[in-house]
Every structure is written in structure tokens, then in C-alpha cells.
Design a protein around this motif. Structure first.
Motif, PDB file in Angstrom:
ATOM      1  N   ALA A  87       7.501   5.848 -15.900  1.00 33.90           N
ATOM      2  CA  ALA A  87       8.038   6.860 -16.809  1.00 33.90           C
ATOM      3  C   ALA A  87       8.839   6.213 -17.927  1.00 33.90           C
ATOM      4  O   ALA A  87       8.779   6.646 -19.090  1.00 33.90           O
ATOM      5  N   GLY A  88       9.592   5.153 -17.580  1.00 34.89           N
ATOM      6  CA  GLY A  88      10.362   4.457 -18.611  1.00 34.89           C
ATOM      7  C   GLY A  88       9.465   3.854 -19.670  1.00 34.89           C
ATOM      8  O   GLY A  88       9.758   3.917 -20.875  1.00 34.89           O
ATOM      9  N   THR A  89       8.351   3.276 -19.222  1.00 36.00           N
ATOM     10  CA  THR A  89       7.391   2.713 -20.183  1.00 36.00           C
ATOM     11  C   THR A  89       6.837   3.804 -21.093  1.00 36.00           C
ATOM     12  O   THR A  89       6.729   3.627 -22.319  1.00 36.00           O
ATOM     13  N   ALA A  90       6.481   4.942 -20.494  1.00 36.71           N
ATOM     14  CA  ALA A  90       5.927   6.044 -21.297  1.00 36.71           C
ATOM     15  C   ALA A  90       6.946   6.554 -22.305  1.00 36.71           C
ATOM     16  O   ALA A  90       6.626   6.785 -23.484  1.00 36.71           O
ATOM     17  N   ILE A  91       8.187   6.742 -21.847  1.00 36.16           N
ATOM     18  CA  ILE A  91       9.219   7.257 -22.755  1.00 36.16           C
ATOM     19  C   ILE A  91       9.514   6.241 -23.850  1.00 36.16           C
ATOM     20  O   ILE A  91       9.653   6.586 -25.028  1.00 36.16           O
ATOM     21  N   GLY A  92       9.611   4.961 -23.452  1.00 34.86           N
ATOM     22  CA  GLY A  92       9.889   3.929 -24.452  1.00 34.86           C
ATOM     23  C   GLY A  92       8.807   3.840 -25.501  1.00 34.86           C
ATOM     24  O   GLY A  92       9.091   3.765 -26.706  1.00 34.86           O
ATOM     25  N   ASN A  93       7.536   3.853 -25.062  1.00 33.91           N
ATOM     26  CA  ASN A  93       6.431   3.804 -26.020  1.00 33.91           C
ATOM     27  C   ASN A  93       6.439   5.026 -26.933  1.00 33.91           C
ATOM     28  O   ASN A  93       6.221   4.923 -28.149  1.00 33.91           O
ATOM     29  N   ALA A  94       6.677   6.189 -26.348  1.00 35.39           N
ATOM     30  CA  ALA A  94       6.692   7.420 -27.148  1.00 35.39           C
ATOM     31  C   ALA A  94       7.836   7.398 -28.158  1.00 35.39           C
ATOM     32  O   ALA A  94       7.688   7.840 -29.297  1.00 35.39           O
ATOM     33  N   ARG A  95       8.980   6.853 -27.748  1.00 34.06           N
ATOM     34  CA  ARG A  95      10.116   6.792 -28.672  1.00 34.06           C
ATOM     35  C   ARG A  95       9.827   5.845 -29.832  1.00 34.06           C
ATOM     36  O   ARG A  95      10.148   6.132 -30.985  1.00 34.06           O
ATOM     37  N   LEU A  96       9.231   4.687 -29.512  1.00 29.55           N
ATOM     38  CA  LEU A  96       8.881   3.750 -30.572  1.00 29.55           C
ATOM     39  C   LEU A  96       7.878   4.377 -31.536  1.00 29.55           C
ATOM     40  O   LEU A  96       7.998   4.248 -32.760  1.00 29.55           O
ATOM     41  N   TYR A  97       6.898   5.078 -30.978  1.00 28.40           N
ATOM     42  CA  TYR A  97       5.884   5.721 -31.814  1.00 28.40           C
ATOM     43  C   TYR A  97       6.512   6.811 -32.679  1.00 28.40           C
ATOM     44  O   TYR A  97       6.244   6.900 -33.894  1.00 28.40           O
ATOM     45  N   GLU A  98       7.361   7.635 -32.063  1.00 31.20           N
ATOM     46  CA  GLU A  98       7.999   8.718 -32.810  1.00 31.20           C
ATOM     47  C   GLU A  98       8.944   8.161 -33.875  1.00 31.20           C
ATOM     48  O   GLU A  98       9.028   8.702 -34.983  1.00 31.20           O
ATOM     49  N   ALA A  99       9.664   7.060 -33.547  1.00 29.19           N
ATOM     50  CA  ALA A  99      10.558   6.455 -34.534  1.00 29.19           C
ATOM     51  C   ALA A  99       9.764   5.946 -35.738  1.00 29.19           C
ATOM     52  O   ALA A  99      10.175   6.112 -36.890  1.00 29.19           O
ATOM     53  N   ALA A 100       8.604   5.323 -35.466  1.00 29.41           N
ATOM     54  CA  ALA A 100       7.769   4.844 -36.564  1.00 29.41           C
ATOM     55  C   ALA A 100       7.242   6.007 -37.400  1.00 29.41           C
ATOM     56  O   ALA A 100       7.231   5.947 -38.637  1.00 29.41           O
ATOM     57  N   ARG A 101       6.801   7.079 -36.729  1.00 27.77           N
ATOM     58  CA  ARG A 101       6.317   8.252 -37.449  1.00 27.77           C
ATOM     59  C   ARG A 101       7.430   8.896 -38.258  1.00 27.77           C
ATOM     60  O   ARG A 101       7.208   9.353 -39.383  1.00 27.77           O
ATOM     61  N   GLN A 102       8.641   8.926 -37.676  1.00 30.98           N
ATOM     62  CA  GLN A 102       9.771   9.531 -38.372  1.00 30.98           C
ATOM     63  C   GLN A 102      10.113   8.736 -39.628  1.00 30.98           C
ATOM     64  O   GLN A 102      10.331   9.315 -40.704  1.00 30.98           O
ATOM     65  N   ARG A 103      10.158   7.410 -39.515  1.00 32.10           N
ATOM     66  CA  ARG A 103      10.433   6.584 -40.699  1.00 32.10           C
ATOM     67  C   ARG A 103       9.348   6.765 -41.755  1.00 32.10           C
ATOM     68  O   ARG A 103       9.635   6.825 -42.951  1.00 32.10           O
ATOM     69  N   GLU A 104       8.109   6.873 -41.304  1.00 30.53           N
ATOM     70  CA  GLU A 104       7.003   7.080 -42.244  1.00 30.53           C
ATOM     71  C   GLU A 104       7.157   8.398 -42.990  1.00 30.53           C
ATOM     72  O   GLU A 104       6.930   8.467 -44.208  1.00 30.53           O
ATOM     73  N   ARG A 105       7.568   9.462 -42.271  1.00 30.63           N
ATOM     74  CA  ARG A 105       7.757  10.763 -42.928  1.00 30.63           C
ATOM     75  C   ARG A 105       8.873  10.694 -43.965  1.00 30.63           C
ATOM     76  O   ARG A 105       8.752  11.251 -45.065  1.00 30.63           O
ATOM     77  N   TRP A 106       9.969  10.027 -43.627  1.00 29.85           N
ATOM     78  CA  TRP A 106      11.081   9.914 -44.584  1.00 29.85           C
ATOM     79  C   TRP A 106      10.676   9.093 -45.800  1.00 29.85           C
ATOM     80  O   TRP A 106      11.080   9.388 -46.933  1.00 29.85           O
ATOM     81  N   ILE A 107       9.883   8.041 -45.579  1.00 35.89           N
ATOM     82  CA  ILE A 107       9.411   7.244 -46.716  1.00 35.89           C
ATOM     83  C   ILE A 107       8.515   8.091 -47.618  1.00 35.89           C
ATOM     84  O   ILE A 107       8.632   8.060 -48.851  1.00 35.89           O
ATOM     85  N   ASP A 108       7.608   8.863 -47.010  1.00 39.37           N
ATOM     86  CA  ASP A 108       6.742   9.749 -47.802  1.00 39.37           C
ATOM     87  C   ASP A 108       7.577  10.762 -48.580  1.00 39.37           C
ATOM     88  O   ASP A 108       7.257  11.083 -49.739  1.00 39.37           O
ATOM     89  N   GLY A 109       8.638  11.279 -47.944  1.00 42.34           N
ATOM     90  CA  GLY A 109       9.513  12.217 -48.638  1.00 42.34           C
ATOM     91  C   GLY A 109      10.211  11.571 -49.825  1.00 42.34           C
ATOM     92  O   GLY A 109      10.333  12.180 -50.895  1.00 42.34           O
ATOM     93  N   SER A 110      10.659  10.324 -49.659  1.00 41.89           N
ATOM     94  CA  SER A 110      11.304   9.616 -50.764  1.00 41.89           C
ATOM     95  C   SER A 110      10.331   9.396 -51.920  1.00 41.89           C
ATOM     96  O   SER A 110      10.693   9.519 -53.098  1.00 41.89           O
ATOM     97  N   VAL A 111       9.074   9.083 -51.587  1.00 39.15           N
ATOM     98  CA  VAL A 111       8.069   8.895 -52.628  1.00 39.15           C
ATOM     99  C   VAL A 111       7.834  10.196 -53.392  1.00 39.15           C
ATOM    100  O   VAL A 111       7.730  10.206 -54.625  1.00 39.15           O
ATOM    101  N   ALA A 112       7.769  11.321 -52.650  1.00 40.45           N
ATOM    102  CA  ALA A 112       7.558  12.619 -53.305  1.00 40.45           C
ATOM    103  C   ALA A 112       8.718  12.946 -54.247  1.00 40.45           C
ATOM    104  O   ALA A 112       8.508  13.456 -55.356  1.00 40.45           O
ATOM    105  N   VAL A 113       9.943  12.645 -53.814  1.00 42.82           N
ATOM    106  CA  VAL A 113      11.117  12.922 -54.645  1.00 42.82           C
ATOM    107  C   VAL A 113      11.104  12.050 -55.895  1.00 42.82           C
ATOM    108  O   VAL A 113      11.344  12.519 -57.014  1.00 42.82           O
ATOM    109  N   THR A 114      10.829  10.754 -55.720  1.00 44.16           N
ATOM    110  CA  THR A 114      10.793   9.846 -56.866  1.00 44.16           C
ATOM    111  C   THR A 114       9.737  10.276 -57.875  1.00 44.16           C
ATOM    112  O   THR A 114       9.977  10.284 -59.086  1.00 44.16           O
ATOM    113  N   THR A 115       8.567  10.659 -57.368  1.00 44.08           N
ATOM    114  CA  THR A 115       7.493  11.110 -58.256  1.00 44.08           C
ATOM    115  C   THR A 115       7.907  12.360 -59.027  1.00 44.08           C
ATOM    116  O   THR A 115       7.661  12.471 -60.239  1.00 44.08           O
ATOM    117  N   ALA A 116       8.547  13.306 -58.323  1.00 47.62           N
ATOM    118  CA  ALA A 116       8.958  14.552 -58.983  1.00 47.62           C
ATOM    119  C   ALA A 116      10.012  14.294 -60.057  1.00 47.62           C
ATOM    120  O   ALA A 116       9.966  14.873 -61.147  1.00 47.62           O
TER     121      ALA A 116
END
Length: 575
Positions: free
Chosen positions: A184-213
Motif C-alpha cells: 500500500a505504501g508503494t501504491a500511495i507513494g507512486n500515486a503521490r509522485l504522479y499526482e505531484a507531477a500532474r499538479q506541477r504540469e497544470r500550474w505550468i500550463d496555467g502560467s503559460v495561459a496567463v502569460t499569453t493572455a
């Protein structure tokens, strides 16, 4: 503890035959458990979908130990409670009757959270740490809890209760559950790493949208609205608010808002005496778990919310404004990761805002230089030629003995004199800098008309009705000028108009009998295409609605109603 599954869950390939030795609901022997443990561990690494993995681990743990109920509590990012609770064994209707799932801050779950060591109890109801079961909860006595760790970090706990047959969980059960907890620890750890990467990607995309606007050169208010919308969506907040220094009286004004329902926060002023405003203007973020009860945020647009972030829009040593990100009262606080990502987003938005500001300054400078050139050409060339033409006509008038010719030439000379005076007025308007103009609404409207004349090629006609300067409040007047600028811009860019009329009526009566001001900008252009809308009309409506007014279009000045008239109206004074 609550969990979802009927008392007799459906058979799966992980179930053993109840008739087999050591199988079924009473658990399996240590050797018999190995194939199922290996199978479960192989399944853990097949994907990143955390819930499916934890569901399978709960099910396997219950079957291998003979437990009736199983659950996994996932610790939140701050380690103070449970962010998720995956269960097995209790029917869904019972779970709905119980209601809210445990948060892990009290009782045995809280004890395991703060002291992550294996815990076995023959009867949990006799343990002084037990907080009791909520109404409708199935009875539970025997208990086994094991922390879920990865590289020394506690990610949660695996709980089992009510061993079938009334027995107590033994050492074999403990070892089995510890192996599953590692999975379970492995599953949670992997999911957290994946979600953290996805979260950073979403914030980066948001920053790009703001800069473009911000750098697209479009409407500045629309670009700031993109900032508010992006930060609200990315932070999972109830609202996103962009605050910039207020034009009068100090403090910060909410210039762009993204929230559900009417934009009641648009135009709200954050009092400069507020500790939160002082901190943000000094470049310090303000973080609170309850803005409504925090004295620092009193007098700001977030003082009715729960958890909130007030982040400075800081670029270098200059603070351009603030970004407010509040959640509803009682919502979960912002995690450390969310605070870090939101702070970086605010910094990126501030850089883009400053670059956009410099870009607009360059554009304004180019416009002013062009106005100076036009003013010089009008004064040095056009006026002088008109003077020469007038003197030539006067000589011709004196030389003619025909009365009709003398009268006609005299009228032409008078028209030239009037034209020269009008051109001199236009030259003065072109040379007048923004800082030299009085602050009255009438003057600001005249300035917008004079500026539009440069691009239109003619000066729009205008008329004022009622006490424009004294009756119209500053917020309404500010939005009216912005609406006028947008309407005149549309007339130039889209309408291809040859005639434009501007009317400002401060004696208008709005629906409901409210006193208001009505701006009408009419042209004789091509009109709005069927099914289409001119760029900026949505902004005009949004400005009016934010003040409690409205905006609509109608027939213009052309023949048979050709062209377009934009009617923008709002109360004289806003609440």
C-alpha cells in the motif's frame, strides 16, 4: 471506522475455498498466504490508479486474515489528518447512514496517526483511546492496525477489525498485514509522485495561459480575468481575485474576479489599514485557515471566506498588486505544496504583468508621438494652407463687383475661419497630456472622444444631459469611460463608420425607478453580422452587470436604422 461491502462479499479469484484447510473467512495459514501475497504485490505495480490498488489491498487483507472489515487511511500532505479513507466490508447503505468518514484526528485512528506503531486489540471498545462508534455503525471488537511506511515516511495506516469467529488477530495476521502495508505504501507513494507531477504540469500550463493572455495585446481586463480564472481552477478555490492599487484613497481594488454567481466582489476595496494589505504590499504572503475569523484579513474581499491565500504580485523589488485565493468556510486548508505552487504562479503572473505594462507604455508612447506629429502637421501645414486660401478668397471678393459672388465668397471665408478654429481646438486636444486633464467625468469623456478622432479620421458628435460631473460616482464613471473607449474602438475596428454620436445622460431612469447614467454610442457603420458579436461587447455587458446595470445594442444612425447603437447604463452610485 466505516467501510463499503456487504457482509458476504462476492467471490473473486483471491478468495479461497471455505471448505479448504485454513481457507475462507477464518484466514489462511502462513504458507497458504504466500501465493495471494505475491499476486497482490504484483498487482500493486500495474498502474497509478491509487483507489483501485488500495481497494484490492483492503480486500486481500480481509480475506487472508479472516477480518470482516478493512480500511486504509491515507495521511494528508501536512500529516495532521486523513486525506482519504478506503474501506471494505460494510454495505453502502450502512456507510451512507453513518455519514462523514473519520478524519483520523481523534480516537484509535488518531493514536495510530501520531504514534505509528502496530496495534492489536482483543476488544477495541475497552481501550481508553477509543472514541466510540457513531450511530448506525456495525459493532467492532477485535482490531489490528499497521502503519504504512515508505523509506521511513508514514503515508497512512491499514486497519482490520472483527476477526471472524470472535478470535483475536495473531502474529501471523500481523506479518501478513505488514507485507500488504508495504505494498500500500508503494501504491500511495507512486500515486503521490504522479499526482505531484500532474499538479506541477497544470500550474505550468496555467502560467503559460496567463502569460499569453497578458502579452497578447488584447483587452487588459480580459487578461486579468484569465489570471483570476486560472488560479481559482488550479487551486480548487471558491474564488480567484486580482487586486491592483486603487486609483483613489489607497488600498487595493479587486479589478478581476472569478467566482460562482454575480461578481459582487468586483470593485471591492481592500482597506489600506488592513494588516493583510500592509503585509502584501511589503511583499509578504498572508496565509490563513479562517479568513472570516482572522483579524489580519478584516476589511479585505476575503474576509467572508475560510482558508485563504493573499499573495503579492511581486516582480523584482516592485509589488504590482495581490492575488487572493479563498475557499469556503470549513474547507480544507491549503497544503504546503499548494502554497508553493500558488506563490510561484503569482510571481510568474507578476513578471508577465510587468512586461505587459511596459508593452502598453511603449504603445501609449507611440500613440502620443503620433498625436504630436499629427498636431504639428495640422498646425504647420493645414492651418497655413487654409489661411492662404482664405486670403486668396478675400482678394477675389474685393475684386468682384457682382454682389452674389461677394456674398458667396464671404460665406466661404467664414466657413474657413470656423474650420481653422476647430482645427486649433483639435490641436490643443492632441497636445494635452493625461496629467494635464481635469478629473471630471465630462472631461474624461471628451478626452476619449478626442483620442478616438485620431483613428476614426473625424470627431464624433457628443452631447451631455444632466449633472454628469457631480451626480455620477467614481466607480460608475470609471467603468463608463472604459465602456466608451471600447465602444469607440469597435466603431473604428469593425463598423467602418463615417458618423458617430456619443450621448451621456446623467438624468436617466433605470428599471425599478433607480436614478442612473446612460451612455449611448451610435454609428452608421456596417452593423453587427447576423449571429455575431463585436469584440468587446461581452466586456461592456460584464462591466454594467457588475454595477447592477445592463448593456444592449440597437439600430444605428444609418438609413433605415443601419449601423449600431450601444446603450450602456448603470446606477449613479453603487452600493
Amino acid at each position: 471506522m466505516a467501510a463499503p461491502e456487504p457482509e458476504h462479499p462476492r467471490r473473486t479469484r483471491y478468495d479461497r475455498d471455505p471448505a479448504a484447510p485454513g481457507g475462507g473467512s477464518r484466514g489462511s495459514g502462513p504458507a497458504d498466504r504466500v501465493p495471494q501475497l505475491l499476486d497482490a504485490m504484483r498487482w500493486v505495480g500495474t498502474g497509478l490508479e491509487r483507489h483501485a490498488t488500495l481497494d484490492r489491498i483492503c480486500q486481500t487483507a480481509a480475506q487472508l486474515t479472516g477480518a470482516r472489515y478493512a480500511a486504509i487511511g491515507v495521511v494528508d500532505a501536512d500529516g495532521t489528518g486523513l486525506a482519504d479513507f478506503v474501506t471494505y466490508g460494510v454495505p453502502a447503505e450502512t456507510e451512507r447512514e453513518i455519514g462523514r468518514r473519520p478524519d483520523g484526528r481523534t480516537g484509535l485512528l488518531g493514536a495510530l496517526l501520531h504514534h505509528p506503531e502496530p496495534l492489536r486489540l482483543a476488544d477495541l471498545t475497552t481501550d481508553p483511546r477509543a472514541a466510540g462508534l457513531p450511530p448506525g455503525h456495525p459493532p467492532m471488537r477485535s482490531f489490528l492496525g499497521v502503519p504504512i511506511r515508505v523509506h521511513g515516511e508514514v503515508f497512512g495506516n491499514l486497519y482490520l477489525t472483527e476477526k471472524r469467529g470472535g478470535a483475536r488477530f495473531d502474529e501471523g495476521d500481523l506479518h501478513t498485514v505488514q507485507v500488504l502495508a508495504a505494498g500500500a505504501g508503494t501504491a500511495i507513494g507512486n500515486a503521490r509522485l504522479y499526482e505531484a507531477a500532474r499538479q506541477r504540469e497544470r500550474w505550468i500550463d496555467g502560467s503559460v495561459a496567463v502569460t499569453t493572455a497578458l502579452l497578447s495585446g488584447g483587452d487588459a481586463d480580459e487578461a486579468l480575468s484569465v489570471v483570476a480564472e486560472q488560479v481559482r481552477a488550479l487551486a480548487g478555490a471558491s474564488a480567484g481575485i486580482v487586486l491592483l492599487p486603487a486609483a483613489e484613497g489607497g488600498g487595493l481594488e479587486a479589478v478581476a474576479v472569478s467566482c460562482d454567481g454575480p461578481h459582487s466582489l468586483l470593485g471591492a476595496i481592500a482597506d489600506e489599514r488592513s494588516p493583510a494589505v500592509a503585509a502584501v504590499l511589503a511583499g509578504e504572503p498572508v496565509i490563513t485557515t479562517d479568513a472570516a475569523g482572522d483579524p489580519r484579513t478584516a476589511g479585505t474581499p476575503v474576509d467572508r471566506f475560510g482558508p485563504a491565500l493573499l499573495l503579492p504580485l511581486r516582480s523584482g523589488d516592485r509589488v504590482l498588486g495581490a492575488l487572493a485565493v479563498p475557499r469556503v468556510p470549513g474547507a480544507r486548508p491549503f497544503t504546503g505544496t499548494e502554497r508553493t505552487l500558488a506563490t510561484r504562479f503569482a510571481s510568474q503572473a507578476a513578471v508577465a504583468l510587468r512586461v505587459a505594462e511596459a508593452q502598453r507604455d511603449r504603445e501609449r508612447l507611440a500613440v502620443l508621438e503620433d498625436r504630436d506629429r499629427i498636431a504639428r502637421d495640422l498646425h504647420d501645414l493645414v492651418v497655413q494652407r487654409l489661411f492662404t486660401a482664405g486670403m486668396t478668397l478675400e482678394n477675389a471678393q474685393r475684386s468682384s463687383a457682382v454682389p452674389a459672388v461677394q456674398d458667396g465668397v464671404g460665406r466661404a471665408v467664414d466657413e474657413l475661419d470656423t474650420t481653422i478654429q476647430e482645427i486649433r481646438t483639435a490641436v490643443f486636444a492632441l497636445q494635452q497630456g493625461p496629467a494635464e486633464a481635469p478629473a471630471g467625468l465630462r472631461t474624461r469623456v471628451l478626452r476619449e472622444i478626442a483620442m478616438a478622432a485620431v483613428t476614426l479620421g473625424f470627431t464624433p458628435a457628443h452631447r451631455f444631459t444632466g449633472p454628469v460631473d457631480s451626480a455620477v460616482s467614481e466607480p460608475t464613471g470609471k467603468n463608463l469611460v472604459a465602456a466608451l473607449r471600447e465602444a469607440l474602438s469597435n466603431a473604428y475596428r469593425h463598423a467602418r463608420a463615417h458618423r458617430v454620436e456619443v450621448v451621456v445622460d446623467a438624468s436617466a431612469v433605470l428599471p425599478g425607478g433607480r436614478p442612473g447614467v446612460r451612455l449611448t454610442v451610435a454609428d452608421d457603420g456596417v452593423g453587427i453580422p447576423p449571429g455575431g458579436r463585436r469584440s468587446g461587447l461581452r466586456n461592456l455587458a460584464r462591466r454594467a452587470e457588475s454595477l447592477g446595470g445592463s448593456c444592449h445594442c440597437g439600430p444605428g444612425l444609418g438609413e433605415d436604422g443601419g449601423g449600431t447603437s450601444v446603450v450602456w447604463e448603470a446606477p449613479l452610485r453603487t452600493a
